[in-house]
Design an enzyme around this catalytic site. Structure first.
Site, PDB file in Angstrom:
ATOM      1  N   LYS A  22       0.851  -1.206   0.000  1.00 49.13           N
ATOM      2  CA  LYS A  22       0.000   0.000   0.000  1.00 49.13           C
ATOM      3  C   LYS A  22       0.880   1.248   0.000  1.00 49.13           C
ATOM      4  O   LYS A  22       0.654   2.173  -0.776  1.00 49.13           O
ATOM      5  CB  LYS A  22      -0.880   0.028   1.251  1.00 49.13           C
ATOM      6  N   ASN A  23       1.926   1.227   0.836  1.00 46.99           N
ATOM      7  CA  ASN A  23       2.726   2.447   1.027  1.00 46.99           C
ATOM      8  C   ASN A  23       3.750   2.676  -0.072  1.00 46.99           C
ATOM      9  O   ASN A  23       4.483   3.654  -0.043  1.00 46.99           O
ATOM     10  CB  ASN A  23       3.382   2.428   2.412  1.00 46.99           C
ATOM     11  N   CYS A 116      -4.924   7.919   9.135  1.00 44.95           N
ATOM     12  CA  CYS A 116      -5.251   7.263  10.405  1.00 44.95           C
ATOM     13  C   CYS A 116      -5.032   8.219  11.586  1.00 44.95           C
ATOM     14  O   CYS A 116      -4.109   9.018  11.596  1.00 44.95           O
ATOM     15  CB  CYS A 116      -4.359   6.035  10.590  1.00 44.95           C
ATOM     16  N   ARG A 121      -0.022  14.512  12.840  1.00 41.76           N
ATOM     17  CA  ARG A 121       0.440  14.310  11.453  1.00 41.76           C
ATOM     18  C   ARG A 121       0.469  15.633  10.676  1.00 41.76           C
ATOM     19  O   ARG A 121      -0.194  15.804   9.650  1.00 41.76           O
ATOM     20  CB  ARG A 121      -0.433  13.266  10.752  1.00 41.76           C
ATOM     21  N   ASP A 306       4.534   0.640  11.906  1.00 37.14           N
ATOM     22  CA  ASP A 306       3.303   0.057  11.367  1.00 37.14           C
ATOM     23  C   ASP A 306       3.083  -1.369  11.831  1.00 37.14           C
ATOM     24  O   ASP A 306       1.984  -1.910  11.679  1.00 37.14           O
ATOM     25  CB  ASP A 306       3.301   0.096   9.831  1.00 37.14           C
ATOM     26  N   ARG A 398      -8.423  -0.466   4.283  1.00 37.70           N
ATOM     27  CA  ARG A 398      -7.574   0.576   3.681  1.00 37.70           C
ATOM     28  C   ARG A 398      -6.230  -0.008   3.268  1.00 37.70           C
ATOM     29  O   ARG A 398      -5.598   0.461   2.321  1.00 37.70           O
ATOM     30  CB  ARG A 398      -7.337   1.722   4.679  1.00 37.70           C
TER      31      ARG A 398
HETATM   32  C1  EPZ Z   1       4.159   6.936   6.110  1.00 40.67           C
HETATM   33  O1  EPZ Z   1       3.374   7.957   6.703  1.00 40.67           O
HETATM   34  C2  EPZ Z   1       3.242   5.719   6.042  1.00 40.67           C
HETATM   35  N1  EPZ Z   1       2.084   6.026   5.210  1.00 40.67           N
HETATM   36  C3  EPZ Z   1       2.790   5.350   7.445  1.00 40.67           C
HETATM   37  O2  EPZ Z   1       2.008   4.163   7.343  1.00 40.67           O
HETATM   38  C4  EPZ Z   1       4.023   5.050   8.297  1.00 40.67           C
HETATM   39  O3  EPZ Z   1       3.607   4.791   9.625  1.00 40.67           O
HETATM   40  C5  EPZ Z   1       4.960   6.268   8.278  1.00 40.67           C
HETATM   41  O4  EPZ Z   1       5.295   6.602   6.923  1.00 40.67           O
HETATM   42  C6  EPZ Z   1       6.245   6.011   9.045  1.00 40.67           C
HETATM   43  O5  EPZ Z   1       6.886   4.896   8.520  1.00 40.67           O
HETATM   44  C7  EPZ Z   1       2.209   5.971   3.871  1.00 40.67           C
HETATM   45  O6  EPZ Z   1       3.267   5.703   3.344  1.00 40.67           O
HETATM   46  C8  EPZ Z   1       0.960   6.259   3.071  1.00 40.67           C
HETATM   47  P1  EPZ Z   1       6.210  10.354   8.207  1.00 40.67           P
HETATM   48  P2  EPZ Z   1       3.928   9.486   6.737  1.00 40.67           P
HETATM   49  O7  EPZ Z   1       6.073  11.584   7.403  1.00 40.67           O
HETATM   50  O8  EPZ Z   1       4.607   9.776   5.464  1.00 40.67           O
HETATM   51  C9  EPZ Z   1       5.923  13.569  11.655  1.00 40.67           C
HETATM   52  C10 EPZ Z   1       0.124   2.797   7.650  1.00 40.67           C
HETATM   53  O9  EPZ Z   1      -0.418   2.300   8.646  1.00 40.67           O
HETATM   54  N2  EPZ Z   1       5.843  14.547  10.564  1.00 40.67           N
HETATM   55  O10 EPZ Z   1       7.450   9.532   8.101  1.00 40.67           O
HETATM   56  O11 EPZ Z   1       2.800  10.349   7.152  1.00 40.67           O
HETATM   57  C11 EPZ Z   1       4.669  12.718  11.725  1.00 40.67           C
HETATM   58  O12 EPZ Z   1       3.641  13.372  12.437  1.00 40.67           O
HETATM   59  C12 EPZ Z   1       0.606   4.233   7.711  1.00 40.67           C
HETATM   60  O13 EPZ Z   1       0.316   2.209   6.559  1.00 40.67           O
HETATM   61  C13 EPZ Z   1       5.847  15.899  10.872  1.00 40.67           C
HETATM   62  O14 EPZ Z   1       5.924  16.289  12.033  1.00 40.67           O
HETATM   63  O15 EPZ Z   1       4.986   9.375   7.911  1.00 40.67           O
HETATM   64  C14 EPZ Z   1       5.174  11.487  12.434  1.00 40.67           C
HETATM   65  O16 EPZ Z   1       5.202  11.737  13.818  1.00 40.67           O
HETATM   66  C15 EPZ Z   1       0.374   4.884   9.047  1.00 40.67           C
HETATM   67  N3  EPZ Z   1       5.748  16.806   9.860  1.00 40.67           N
HETATM   68  C16 EPZ Z   1       6.607  11.345  11.892  1.00 40.67           C
HETATM   69  O17 EPZ Z   1       6.963  12.638  11.403  1.00 40.67           O
HETATM   70  C17 EPZ Z   1       5.654  16.406   8.546  1.00 40.67           C
HETATM   71  O18 EPZ Z   1       5.581  17.299   7.662  1.00 40.67           O
HETATM   72  C18 EPZ Z   1       6.749  10.323  10.760  1.00 40.67           C
HETATM   73  O19 EPZ Z   1       5.900  10.733   9.734  1.00 40.67           O
HETATM   74  C19 EPZ Z   1       5.656  15.033   8.256  1.00 40.67           C
HETATM   75  C20 EPZ Z   1       5.757  14.116   9.278  1.00 40.67           C
END
Ligand code: EPZ
Length: 422
Positions: A22-23, A116, A121, A306, A398
Site C-alpha cells: 500500500k505504502n 489514520c 500528522r 506500522d 484501507r
Molecule cells: C508513512 O506515513 C506511512 N504512510 C505510514 O504508514 C508510516 O507509519 C509512516 O510513513 C512512518 O513509517 C504511507 O506511506 C501512506 P512520516 P507518513 O512523514 O509519510 C511527523 C500505515 O499504517 N511529521 O514519516 O505520514 C509525523 O507526524 C501508515 O500504513 C511531521 O511532524 O509518515 C510522524 O510523527 C500509518 N511533519 C513522523 O513525522 C511532517 O511534515 C513520521 O511521519 C511530516 C511528518
C-alpha cells in the site's frame, strides 16, 4: 459499518501470496501525474486507499482503471490542479499530489490530507521542503495554495526528520526540476526505493534511494512504463503474527525478505522458526510464545511503527513481559484498551507500553481505531478463546487486500458482516 466475526483458537497453516505494498502503490500512483505518460502498475493492491488515489487521478483528468491485479494510468490528459477536501481527506498520502500538481501545472490547490488517527500528522516538513524547490505555498481558508511561477528550481533539501511522505513529495516534484536536487536525511524505507525505481523506469535519474542522501538529476521523465510494485512488508509481518499467535505454520510467497529484516529478530526472540528461500518465507510457531526483547519503533531500518500494534498483540499472549516504545507517532497505542478488553495485561506510560503476557485472550466486541490497530485486533481474535467481533473493519480494508479470504485459506474462522448504514 462492517465488522468481522472471528471464532478464535484455530491454528493457521498453509500458504498465501503477499499483496503489493500500500505504502509503495500510493506514492507511485501520485507520481504517475509527473510522468505525463501511461503507466501500467502490476501488483497494485486493490484497497480503499488505492481506490481513493485513483479517484483523485480521475478528478484531475487522468484515466485510471484496474485490470485484474494491475492499474493502468494515462496521465497525459491531466488538466486540473485542484483536489476537493472530500477526496483529500480520504487518506494521508493525498498530500503527495501537492508536489505532483505543482510540478506539472506550476500550481496546486489542495486541502489538508486525512489519514489514520495516530497523531497530529502535520505537513510542515513537506511544505518547507517544497518551498526549497521553488514552490511557494500559502494557506487560504483550509486550502493549501501552491505556486511555482518559475517552475521547479530544484536545490538542496535537508529534512529535519526522515519523513517518508516528505521524502516522496520532494522526489516526485524534483524530477521536473530545472537543476539537481539533493535530499539529505531522507527516509530510507523500501517504499522510497520503489518510488525511485518506478520514476527511473519512466526516464528519471534518481540515485541514492534507500540511503539518507538522494540525488535527483533534472531530466524530463516522459517514457511510459510498466512497473511491478514491491510486496507489502507490513502485510507480510501481520500474517506472520497471526500464524505465530495461533501456533501455526505458514508459507508466504512473493515477499522481499530483506525488507523484513527489521522484524525477523522479533519473531525469533518470540520462539518462532523463520526460514527463507528466495522470495518465500516459512514461519513455524512454538506452542507457547516467549516475550521478545524490548521494541523501540524507529525509521527504517529500525523496527517499523506500522507493525507495533500486531507485535504487541503477539506479546500479549507470550510468556514473560514485553516492552514497546513508540517513537514515531504520538498517539499510536489506541489498540491497547481494545486488547485489554480481550484480557491482555498492558500498562501505558507516555510512549511506553509494558505487556505482561497472559496464557490466552478471550473473545470480546472490540473497535478498530486505525488500520494497523484493526489488523492487530484481528490477530488477537484469531488467537482468542471463543468469538471476537471487530467493528470498523473499513479501516482494515484501507491497507489489507482480501484479508478474510487470505485468513480463511489458512484455516481461520472469520466472516465479514455488512451492517445497515446507521
Ligand atoms: C508513512 O506515513 C506511512 N504512510 C505510514 O504508514 C508510516 O507509519 C509512516 O510513513 C512512518 O513509517 C504511507 O506511506 C501512506 P512520516 P507518513 O512523514 O509519510 C511527523 C500505515 O499504517 N511529521 O514519516 O505520514 C509525523 O507526524 C501508515 O500504513 C511531521 O511532524 O509518515 C510522524 O510523527 C500509518 N511533519 C513522523 O513525522 C511532517 O511534515 C513520521 O511521519 C511530516 C511528518
Amino acid at each position: 459499518m462492517e465488522k468481522y466475526i472471528i471464532e478464535g483458537g484455530r491454528r493457521l497453516e498453509g500458504s498465501l501470496q503477499i499483496q503489493g505494498s500500500k505504502n509503495s502503490a500510493l506514492p507511485i500512483l501520485a507520481a504517475t501525474v509527473v510522468t505525463g505518460e501511461t503507466s501500467i502498475l502490476r501488483r497494485c493492491p486493490d484497497l480503499r486507499d488505492t481506490r481513493a488515489a485513483m479517484r483523485i487521478l480521475r478528478h484531475i483528468g487522468c484515466a485510471a482503471e484496474r485490470v485484474g491485479g494491475q492499474v493502468i494510468v494515462r496521465a497525459d490528459t491531466a488538466k486540473r490542479y485542484d483536489i476537493p477536501g472530500a477526496l483529500m481527506r480520504e487518506m494521508r498520502s493525498s498530500i503527495l499530489f501537492l508536489g505532483a500538481l505543482a510540478a506539472v501545472f506550476g500550481r496546486a490547490e489542495v486541502s489538508s490530507p486525512g489519514g489514520c488517527a495516530i497523531g497530529l500528522r502535520p505537513i510542515d516538513i513537506h511544505l518547507a521542503a517544497l518551498e526549497t524547490l521553488g514552490v511557494h505555498i500559502t494557506q487560504q481558508g483550509g486550502q493549501w495554495i501552491a505556486y511555482a511561477p518559475g517552475g521547479i528550481t530544484g536545490g538542496q533539501v535537508a529534512l529535519p526528520f526522515p519523513s517518508v511522505g516528505a521524502t516522496e513529495n520532494v522526489m516526485l516534484c524534483a524530477v521536473r526540476g530545472k537543476q539537481r536536487t539533493q535530499i539529505r536525511n531522507a527516509a530510507r524505507e523500501p517504499e522510497i526505493r520503489d518510488l525511485a525505481q518506478y520514476l527511473n523506469a519512466c526516464g528519471a535519474d534518481i540515485r541514492g534511494a534507500g540511503s539518507d542522501t538522494i540525488v535527483i538529476e533534472p531530466v524530463d521523465p516522459v517514457r511510459a512504463c510498466e512497473y511491478t510494485i514491491l510486496p507489502d512488508r507490513i502485510a507480510a509481518a501481520t500474517y506472520m503474527a497471526a500464524a505465530a499467535m495461533t501456533g501455526g505454520d505458514i508459507v508466504l510467497r512473493d515477499v522481499t525478505v530483506q525488507d523484513l529484516w527489521p522484524v525477523l529478530p522479533f519473531f525469533e526472540q518470540s520462539g518462532c522458526r523463520v526460514t527463507t528461500q528466495g522470495d518465500t518465507l516459512r514461519l513455524r510457531a512454538p506452542h507457547v510464545l516467549q516475550s521478545p526483547n524490548p521494541v523501540r519503533t524507529m525509521p527504517y531500518p529500525g523496527f517499523p511503527t506500522d507493525f507495533q500494534a500486531a507485535a504487541m498483540a503477539m506479546a500479549s499472549v507470550a510468556q514473560g513481559t514485553g516492552v514497546f516504545v513508540e517513537t514515531i507517532f504520538e498517539s499510536r497505542f489506541k489498540h491497547v484498551p481494545q486488547l485489554i478488553r480481550m484480557g491482555a495485561h498492558i500498562t501505558v506510560q507516555n510512549n511506553v507500553a509494558v505487556v505482561q503476557g497472559v496464557p490466552v485472550l478471550h473473545g470480546a466486541p472490540v473497535q478498530a481505531t486505525d488500520l494497523r490497530a484493526g489488523a492487530a485486533l484481528v490477530c488477537a481474535g484469531l488467537a482468542a478463546r471463543d468469538v471476537t467481533e471487530v467493528q470498523g473493519i473499513e479501516l482494515v480494508d484501507r491497507g489489507y487486500e482480501k484479508m478474510e479470504d487470505h485468513l480463511i485459506s489458512l484455516g481461520a474462522g472469520i466472516r465479514r458482516i455488512v451492517q445497515d448504514a446507521e
